[in-house]
Structure formats: C-alpha cells, structure tokens
Design a protein around this motif. Structure first.
Motif, PDB file in Angstrom:
ATOM      1  N   PHE A   1      -2.426  12.683  -5.006  1.00  0.00           N
ATOM      2  CA  PHE A   1      -2.769  12.696  -3.586  1.00  0.00           C
ATOM      3  C   PHE A   1      -4.285  12.686  -3.402  1.00  0.00           C
ATOM      4  CE2 PHE A   1      -4.001  15.219   0.134  1.00  0.00           C
ATOM      5  CZ  PHE A   1      -3.440  14.449   1.150  1.00  0.00           C
TER       6      PHE A   1
ATOM      7  N   LEU B   1      -5.572   9.265  -4.035  1.00  0.00           N
ATOM      8  CA  LEU B   1      -5.303   8.397  -2.892  1.00  0.00           C
ATOM      9  C   LEU B   1      -6.316   8.639  -1.775  1.00  0.00           C
ATOM     10  CD1 LEU B   1      -3.357   6.271  -1.731  1.00  0.00           C
ATOM     11  CD2 LEU B   1      -2.029   8.167  -0.769  1.00  0.00           C
ATOM     12  N   LEU B   2      -6.676   9.894  -1.574  1.00  0.00           N
ATOM     13  CA  LEU B   2      -7.678  10.219  -0.560  1.00  0.00           C
ATOM     14  C   LEU B   2      -9.035   9.631  -0.939  1.00  0.00           C
ATOM     15  CD1 LEU B   2      -8.359  11.747   2.040  1.00  0.00           C
ATOM     16  CD2 LEU B   2      -8.784  13.780   0.651  1.00  0.00           C
TER      17      LEU B   2
ATOM     18  N   PHE C   1       2.295   1.784  -3.453  1.00  0.00           N
ATOM     19  CA  PHE C   1       1.239   2.294  -4.324  1.00  0.00           C
ATOM     20  C   PHE C   1       1.013   3.787  -4.092  1.00  0.00           C
ATOM     21  CE2 PHE C   1      -3.392   3.230  -4.527  1.00  0.00           C
ATOM     22  CZ  PHE C   1      -3.539   3.200  -5.900  1.00  0.00           C
ATOM     23  N   ALA C   2       0.985   4.201  -2.822  1.00  0.00           N
ATOM     24  CA  ALA C   2       0.778   5.618  -2.505  1.00  0.00           C
ATOM     25  C   ALA C   2       1.933   6.473  -3.019  1.00  0.00           C
ATOM     26  CB  ALA C   2       0.620   5.787  -0.998  1.00  0.00           C
TER      27      ALA C   2
ATOM     28  N   LEU D   1       0.830  -1.207   0.000  1.00  0.00           N
ATOM     29  CA  LEU D   1       0.000   0.000   0.000  1.00  0.00           C
ATOM     30  C   LEU D   1       0.864   1.256   0.000  1.00  0.00           C
ATOM     31  CD1 LEU D   1      -2.829   1.276   0.166  1.00  0.00           C
ATOM     32  CD2 LEU D   1      -2.674   1.076   2.659  1.00  0.00           C
ATOM     33  N   GLY D   2       1.960   1.239   0.776  1.00  0.00           N
ATOM     34  CA  GLY D   2       2.856   2.394   0.804  1.00  0.00           C
ATOM     35  C   GLY D   2       3.513   2.651  -0.543  1.00  0.00           C
TER      36      GLY D   2
ATOM     37  N   LEU E   1       1.705   6.683  -6.852  1.00  0.00           N
ATOM     38  CA  LEU E   1       0.561   7.514  -7.227  1.00  0.00           C
ATOM     39  C   LEU E   1       0.864   8.991  -7.000  1.00  0.00           C
ATOM     40  CD1 LEU E   1      -2.371   7.465  -8.232  1.00  0.00           C
ATOM     41  CD2 LEU E   1      -3.108   7.257  -5.851  1.00  0.00           C
ATOM     42  N   ALA E   2       1.503   9.308  -5.875  1.00  0.00           N
ATOM     43  CA  ALA E   2       1.846  10.705  -5.588  1.00  0.00           C
ATOM     44  C   ALA E   2       2.946  11.205  -6.523  1.00  0.00           C
ATOM     45  CB  ALA E   2       2.277  10.839  -4.131  1.00  0.00           C
TER      46      ALA E   2
ATOM     47  N   LEU F   1      -8.988   5.932  -0.150  1.00  0.00           N
ATOM     48  CA  LEU F   1      -9.185   5.683   1.276  1.00  0.00           C
ATOM     49  C   LEU F   1     -10.635   5.916   1.680  1.00  0.00           C
ATOM     50  CD1 LEU F   1      -8.058   5.110   4.099  1.00  0.00           C
ATOM     51  CD2 LEU F   1      -7.462   7.546   4.280  1.00  0.00           C
TER      52      LEU F   1
END
Length: 399
Positions: A150, A153-154, A137-138, A134-135, A141-142, A157
C-alpha cells in the motif's frame, strides 16, 4: 507490543498520512495551464454509427484527408444525442487512427448556445481499460506487499502527481530544468525511501545513497553533453513544443534532466536493496563495525549490480526495436548508426544512467556503514583482543 515498536508504527502511520495529504493537495492544485483549451470544449465517450471515407486518399499504407462520421454521445448532459464528427488524417501511422461503425471513441466537441458545435475524434476510448489495469496493479501490489505494498502504491501516485503537477508546469514556465529536476527527484527519493523504508535509519540510508548517485549522474550528464553535441530536439514532440509558442525553453537542459530522472527509479531500487541488507545485518549483529558493514554493503552491491547493469539498456532499447530492425534491414554500418545524433542521445542516456546506477552501491554502502556501524576505537579493540593466561600471544575474545 513493546513501546519502541509502537513508536515506529506510529511514526510510519504519520508518514503515510503526510504523503497521502500531499497527494490530495497535488491532485487539487491547479497547474496554471488548465485554461489553454477553450472553455466551451467538452469530452465524452461516443459510439461511431456511420463512416464516410470519400475524402480519404490512400497512397500505399499512408492515408490522408478527413474521415467524416456520425456518432452518438454515450455520457454527460448530451447523452443520446447524435452529431457529425471529423477525423483528420495526417499521413503518420503513429498518430492516425481509422474508425469503423461500432467503435467507441473519445469525442471533443464545442457547445454553442446549448447546442453541440464542431466535433472531433480524439482516439479510441481507452480510459476504462487503463483504470482496470491500474486497479489490477493496485490489487496485486496490495495482496503481495500488504502494508508495504500500500505504501509503494502511495509513492507511485505521489511520483506521478509530482511529475505532472509540479515538474512539467515549472518546466513550461521557463525555470532551469536541471535544478527543478534535482529538487523533484530529491522529493520523490525521500517519499519512496521513507514510505517504503519507514521513518527509520533504513529510509535515511536509502535516501542519501540514492540521491548521491543521482547527483553524480546529473554531473556526468552535464560533463559529457558538450562532447556529444546533442540538442534536446531529439526527443519526440520537442520541436512541436517550440512551435506551440514556447521558444524560450532550453530543450538541451530538458533532455539532460531527463537522463537522471529516467535512472532514478532503478537507482532507488538498488539503494533500498543495500540499505535493507545492512539493516538486517545490524539487527543480527549489533556490534558490527563500520568497516564490516561497508564491506558487507559492497558485497551485496556487487551481486545486485551484476543484474542491474543491463536494466537501463533493456528498458531503453525496448522502445527502439523497430529502429534497430530498420538499420539492419538497410545494412547501415555500425559506425554510422552510433554516430547518428538520436542514437548517440540514447547511448549517452543509457551509459550515464547506468554509471549512476553502479556508483550508488558504494555510496549506499558507505552511508549505511556510517549510520549503522559502531566505530572500532582503541577501547573496543582492546576488549576484542585479550591475552591468553600463561601465554604471551593474544587471542580474540570469545574464540
């Protein structure tokens, strides 16, 4: 920075803060089902030290019985302590796991009078790998999407929390799955559309186009459900859910709700593509009429639909490769395959979802044309068509 752009950025920031606050509220909000497990139960990582397989019986590739292990707890207030742990084998390969010394497992154990009571294995410990994935991927993505990444990603979530903290508990409480799912999908569509597209006309067009397509998908699912004669028990663990004390649940309505929930992601993707294209066209050609923008949106939609029509087919069939291999290996006729209730359920899931995916293109194009375009009234038409001096034939102005 111009005032208009500054206002857009401020509105965008406020939307992000609003959904970030909603995520925090959802994260802290109880579901009402937290106390279904004993309060004395604890979960910790543990390392397998020794294994006793004397009670395990194997027939072919199937194993049943109990694997008894000695494990060492690796975290929490009982760190370093050793205990006996049981691993019950049910004879189902998709559920059973066999452990060996050195494996790290998730251990569930009871605490009685400050001491460790009965303990059971709950699978290989995978939580740290999931967090690493997951990290990564984040980060990707960022890095690729920047501020938009970002926000995506929000929205990711927020979607996960809405499904787990709102939809699933409300389903369990017996509310109508169709209406609950429509409300949840509307919230998710709004979140993704306005987070990624901003609090702008692009976000509005994305939301309206996608939600109209999902409403049509829901209507089609309800329309064809009677003809297919499929009950919701075709889904994994549906029967187990009933045996767990939830006899009041309407599994068929839950199955139908799952159809447009599963299609919602692809529908929002297509809607955003068309809305973004219409936004760019309106920026480059502010005087574009509604008819022109609707035609442009349909042109973009046709191009995207060409690749999106197989999206759901590939997504769903990927999880049933072994089932298709079994049918082919046994020489089952196609007429028999497609008439099986669990195969027919996936056919309905795929086709109805794809139908909604296709129709979202004209919905979004129509909404985008009405929102972005200018009406071609008589005064505007008169301005665009002017007579040539000394000639009776008109020509379009600017030509």
């Amino acid at each position: 920075m111009p005032l208009s752009r500054r206002l857009v950025y401020n509105a965008d920031f406020m939307v992000v803060m609003f959904f970030a606050l909603l995520c925090i509220i959802l994260l802290l909000m109880p579901t009402g089902f937290e106390n279904r497990r004993p309060l004395t139960s604890h979960y910790e990582r543990a390392r397998v030290l020794t294994v006793d397989n004397s009670d395990v019986q194997q027939t072919g590739i199937i194993r049943v019985g109990t694997q008894r292990m000695t494990v060492e707890i690796l975290g929490g207030s009982f760190k370093g302590q050793k205990t006996i742990c049981d691993n019950h084998l049910k004879g189902k390969m998709e559920l059973d796991e066999i452990y060996a010394p050195g494996h790290t497992i998730l251990l569930e154990f009871a605490v009685r009078d400050g001491k460790i009571g009965p303990a059971f294995s709950r699978g290989h410990y995978r939580i740290h790998i999931e967090f690493i994935l997951l990290g990564l991927f984040a980060l990707v993505l960022a890095a690729v999407g920047g501020w938009t990444g970002f926000k995506a990603l929000l929205s990711f979530l927020f979607s996960a929390l809405m499904l787990w903290k709102v939809m699933v508990p409300v389903f369990l409480k017996g509310y109508d799955p169709i209406w609950v799912s429509l409300a949840v999908v509307a919230g998710l569509t709004a979140a993704i559309a306005f987070l990624v597209g901003g609090l702008t006309r692009k976000g509005l067009v994305t939301f309206l186009g996608a939600f109209l397509g999902l409403c049509l998908t829901c209507a089609l699912a309800l329309l064809f459900s009677r003809g297919f004669k499929i009950h919701g028990a075709v889904r994994p663990f549906a029967e187990t859910l009933l045996y767990s004390g939830y006899y009041h649940l309407n599994l068929t309505r839950i199955f139908l709700a799952g159809i447009f929930i599963a299609a919602s992601g692809a529908v929002m993707d297509l809607s955003m593509d068309i809305a973004a294209s219409l936004h760019e066209i309106s920026q480059k050609k502010p005087d574009a009429t509604r008819r022109e923008l609707i035609a442009s949106g349909m042109a973009v939609g046709r191009s995207v639909i060409g690749t999106m029509t197989t999206t759901l087919l590939l997504a769903y069939s990927g999880g049933y490769i072994t089932m298709m291999m079994l049918f082919m290996a046994q020489g089952v006729p196609l007429v028999n395959i497609f008439n099986l209730h669990y195969v027919a359920a996936e056919v309905m899931n795929t086709i109805v979802g794809s139908f909604g995916l296709v129709t979202v293109a004209p919905f979004t194009a129509l909404v985008g044309g009405l929102v972005y375009g200018r009406p071609l009234n008589k005064e505007k038409a008169a301005e665009r068509v002017t007579p040539q001096p000394g000639s009776s034939s008109p020509v379009i102005a600017g030509k």
